[in-house]
Enzyme design. Structure first.
Site, PDB file in Angstrom:
ATOM      1  N   THR A  72       0.840  -1.204   0.000  1.00  0.00           N
ATOM      2  CA  THR A  72       0.000   0.000   0.000  1.00  0.00           C
ATOM      3  C   THR A  72       0.871   1.248   0.000  1.00  0.00           C
ATOM      4  O   THR A  72       0.574   2.244  -0.676  1.00  0.00           O
ATOM      5  CB  THR A  72      -0.939  -0.006   1.217  1.00  0.00           C
ATOM      6  OG1 THR A  72      -1.722  -1.203   1.197  1.00  0.00           O
ATOM      7  CG2 THR A  72      -1.865   1.202   1.195  1.00  0.00           C
ATOM      8  N   GLU A 107      -4.408  -4.949  -5.332  1.00  0.00           N
ATOM      9  CA  GLU A 107      -4.984  -6.271  -5.039  1.00  0.00           C
ATOM     10  C   GLU A 107      -5.403  -6.989  -6.324  1.00  0.00           C
ATOM     11  O   GLU A 107      -6.492  -7.571  -6.413  1.00  0.00           O
ATOM     12  CB  GLU A 107      -6.191  -6.138  -4.085  1.00  0.00           C
ATOM     13  CG  GLU A 107      -5.878  -5.495  -2.749  1.00  0.00           C
ATOM     14  CD  GLU A 107      -5.130  -6.416  -1.786  1.00  0.00           C
ATOM     15  OE1 GLU A 107      -4.746  -7.521  -2.205  1.00  0.00           O
ATOM     16  OE2 GLU A 107      -4.911  -6.005  -0.632  1.00  0.00           O
ATOM     17  N   ARG A 118      -0.197 -13.821   9.055  1.00  0.00           N
ATOM     18  CA  ARG A 118      -0.828 -12.806   9.907  1.00  0.00           C
ATOM     19  C   ARG A 118      -0.062 -12.676  11.222  1.00  0.00           C
ATOM     20  O   ARG A 118      -0.213 -11.688  11.936  1.00  0.00           O
ATOM     21  CB  ARG A 118      -2.275 -13.185  10.245  1.00  0.00           C
ATOM     22  CG  ARG A 118      -3.245 -13.356   9.079  1.00  0.00           C
ATOM     23  CD  ARG A 118      -3.229 -12.226   8.120  1.00  0.00           C
ATOM     24  NE  ARG A 118      -2.344 -12.512   7.000  1.00  0.00           N
ATOM     25  CZ  ARG A 118      -1.949 -11.611   6.106  1.00  0.00           C
ATOM     26  NH1 ARG A 118      -2.327 -10.357   6.220  1.00  0.00           N
ATOM     27  NH2 ARG A 118      -1.146 -11.954   5.116  1.00  0.00           N
TER      28      ARG A 118
END
Length: 759
Positions: free
Chosen positions: A41, A221, A623
């Protein structure tokens, strides 16, 4: 344009070399292959600001698209902080761009600029006017399939439409729906992508105008894009357009929503001259966590390939826990959390991490239904938790419906339960009829008796509907009094299976009342796993005796759990979440649970779908920032009874020295992985294609390293190696008995059964 000395500001100096190369790149199409936690990002927003500030690009000639409004807002805000003029760039979701495009150009296709966008419910209603002899549930299923056809850019006359729905009448229904939607002058969500593509193709002057307007097209994405979105991108980009897409083929996990991983895998072939820049520096996880994640996803053949390197260096080795059953799994997770919050160490038998907050922890699972065991254990121990992406188990519509049926069957005076389910699904019992029944039940309050007494005065439809409802409840109550439920134990009915204890009673009620059919229709449309949740409720009921006392105890247990849910609300809470919902999130400590064949991965996953399951493992494990735990159970309650489990094939794909094992290791878990082939190399820098692995699978794809087998004499086993011989593939398997067997499938495939196969 040559770079001016000193023109670069501090915002570029904070980037690593690969990020900086991606930001300043220009000319040829660019694929930024951004690994998990690699700062993608930051790269795309910095690139927008860089193009405006340093390269003099008109911000209004930049189009950046992504998939959520939140992501679009974040991109705009971060770019604006670097360069205020960047806020004039067009940053939108794919669908909002399509709506913006059609408001300005839809008149060319006979569409008024004030068109209304139909949601799923509107589309279902419209189809109901065309399918008069069908139920709303069937109309909703058809609407879902039409939406999927549009995702794949298929028209009613497309020869491939049978892939979406093989029914001969589907093509005609789709055509009639399109005709009526056009006559009304509105569009559905699929049209927001499909119609702009058709306009750009049919009106070259519009296509040329947009190509002149947008000199730069950026896509975030990209691995989540579908076929129609690729077609839109192709029409918007001309020979002079600078195209840059950002994504990660290893994080393409939304195939069930129409995402097409081939969009990113084939990008270099579809846009000749593409340069690939890999962002491989991971800022989130420690090196041992990345090693486990990569060891599984590296087994995939369809990937461009990259090697993540942690900027955080070494850390605690991930732990694999072999546990007895799902109750032990929930207890293990609870103890991990309790000990870390108390500052007493890591897993129950060792380790010593720093004191943690509850919010540092996330428990990951493959399906929503798996949350029940953790919710029950956490409530018992007063561990605060939140369920992300779905309601808590007992708050889910299908579970509340089933509980209402159970409550009414034991107490025919339960007005709240009666109101909830007597007309669900629709039985012709309107609001006025319902009030008459409730009024007639006074003063005794027996709603079943009141319904029977009023039956002669009701409409034929209401009389038949209430009669069927009461018959279902009575048959179930008879089972509690020592009779037999209509659904025999162990036999699947309505997508559910009855097992032990109260389980057959629960299955009987939800199947015979048609609640199962009602919620299965919702499953097909929204993928909400409602049937799995109903099955999990039946699984929980299997622990209670099949009697009125057992049912009362079961309902009492549930009510106490629900009361504790309300009392234990907290901002500092453990996160319970499905693997699909973890995308874009991060947690200090992660437990990935249910790593057994049939659970994760499911037994019906093969080839491309199995590769997506590996990507799901990669997403889940990456994660974790500091600690990663994996759990697998020797037995699990499935279909209302306890069944033996086999460890997930993914666990066999992790190198021995990459993970620490606790608990009793079963023979089916390989301790020696020498039979595995090496993972594929990156391939050439120009194309990023990977070479096929020798020894990973047979030529016909039926026999794969890590695949599960069953033999009548040897029991369960795992495939250790596969090679091609003169008589076809030669397979070497290690069985739970410790016996290693070499065989030729051509001659013995019927003896060596592939677990989960059709054999």
């Amino acid at each position: 344009m040559p770079e001016l000395p000193g023109s670069r500001s501090d915002y570029l100096s904070d980037l690593n070399p690969e990020q900086r190369a991606a930001v300043v790149h220009e000319g040829s199409p660019l694929l930024i292959l951004a690994g998990a936690g690699s700062g993608k990002t930051r790269v795309i927003t910095t690139k927008i600001a860089y193009l405006v500030r340093e390269r003099g690009v008109d911000p209004e000639s930049i189009l950046a698209v992504t998939f959520t409004n939140k992501a679009a807002r974040e991109m705009a805000e971060r770019a604006r902080r670097i360069e205020p003029r960047a806020e004039r760039a067009v940053l939108r979701t794919f669908h909002s761009f399509g709506a913006w495009f059609l408001r300005r150009n839809g008149h060319l296709a006979g569409l008024d600029s004030n068109f209304v966008i139909y949601d799923d419910d509107d589309s279902t209603t419209l189809l109901g006017t065309l399918m008069e002899e069908t139920t709303r549930a069937e109309a909703a299923r058809t609407a879902h399939r039409i939406a999927r056809a549009k995702d794949y850019f298929m028209t009613p006359d497309d020869p491939s439409l049978a892939i979406i729905d093989h029914r001969p009448e589907f093509r005609a229904i789709y055509a009639a729906y399109e005709e009526k939607l056009g006559r009304i002058g509105n569009v559905d969500f699929g049209d927001l992508i499909k119609k702009p593509v058709e306009l750009l193709r049919n009106h070259p002057e519009v296509r040329d105008r947009f190509r002149q307007r947008f000199h730069v097209v950026l896509v975030d994405e990209y691995q989540d894009s579908n076929v129609a979105q690729f077609e839109l991108l192709k029409e918007l980009c001309g020979p002079e357009t600078y195209l840059c897409v950002v994504g990660d083929d290893d994080q393409s996990i939304y195939r069930f929503r129409g995402a097409e991983v081939r969009n990113i895998l084939d990008f270099p072939d579809r846009f000749p001259g593409t340069e690939i820049i890999r962002l491989e520096k991971n800022y989130r996880s420690t090196e041992p966590i990345l090693a486990v994640a990569s060891s599984v996803v590296d087994r995939n053949l369809d990937r461009l390939g990259k090697t993540l390197v942690s900027t955080r260096g070494s850390g605690k080795k991930p732990t694999l826990a072999f546990l007895d059953d799902q109750d032990a799994e929930a207890s293990f997770c609870a103890e991990l959390v309790e000990r870390s919050v108390a500052g007493k160490g890591g897993e129950p038998k060792g380790g010593a991490p720093a004191k943690a907050a509850y919010s540092d922890w996330a428990i990951l699972y493959r399906t929503n239904a798996q949350s029940l065991g953790f919710e029950t254990e956490f409530l018992r121990r007063r561990i605060p938790y939140k369920v992300v992406g779905s309601l808590k188990f007992y708050e889910r519509e299908e579970v509340k419906d089933a509980l209402a049926l159970l409550s009414f069957s034991i107490n025919p005076r339960d007005e709240v339960a009666f109101r909830r389910v007597v007309n669900k699904p629709t039985r012709g019992v309107g609001a006025a009829t319902l009030e008459r029944i409730v009024d007639a039940s006074a003063p005794g309050g027996d709603l079943a008796a009141a319904s029977r007494s009023l039956a002669p005065s009701l409409s034929a439809k209401a009389r038949a509907g209430i009669g069927a409802f009461l018959k279902t409840v009575e048959e179930g109550s008879g089972f509690l009094d020592g009779g037999q439920a209509r659904t025999p134990g162990g036999k699947k009915a309505g997508g559910l299976a009855a097992g032990e204890g109260l389980s057959p009673f629960v299955v009987h009620l939800v199947v015979e009342s048609s609640l199962a059919d009602y919620h299965r229709a919702q499953d097909e449309i929204a993928g909400t796993q409602r049937i799995a949740n109903l099955q999990e409720l039946a699984n929980a009921a299997s622990l209670y005796p099949a009697s009125r006392e057992g049912l009362a105890e079961f309902l009492e247990h549930i009510e106490l759990d629900r009361a504790m849910e309300s009392a234990d609300a907290s901002d500092d809470a453990v996160t319970l979440i499905t693997l699909h919902n973890t995308k874009g999130l991060e947690f200090r400590r992660v437990v990935m649970t249910g790593l057994e064949q049939g659970v994760f991965p499911r037994d019906d996953k093969k080839d491309e779908e199995l590769e997506e399951e590996r990507r799901l493992f990669y997403v889940g494990s990456t994660r974790a920032m500091d600690e990663l735990y994996l759990t697998t159970c020797a037995a699990r309650r499935l279909y209302g009874r306890t069944q033996a489990s086999v460890p997930s094939l993914f666990l066999d794909e992790i190198a021995d020295d990459a993970i620490r094992v606790v608990g009793r290791k079963p023979p089916s878990y390989l301790s020696d992985h020498d039979g595995y082939a090496s993972p594929p190399a990156h391939g050439s820098a120009a194309t990023g294609s990977a070479s096929p692995r020798g020894g990973a699978a047979s030529a016909d794809g039926l026999w794969r390293v890590g695949g599960r087998l069953f033999h009548d004499d040897y029991g369960y086993g795992s495939i250790r190696s596969v090679r091609e011989g003169t008589e076809g593939p030669v397979v070497v398997a290690l069985f739970e008995t410790g016996r290693e067997v070499r065989f030729l499938p051509r001659f013995q495939s019927s003896a060596f059964m592939r677990v989960g196969s059709d054999a």
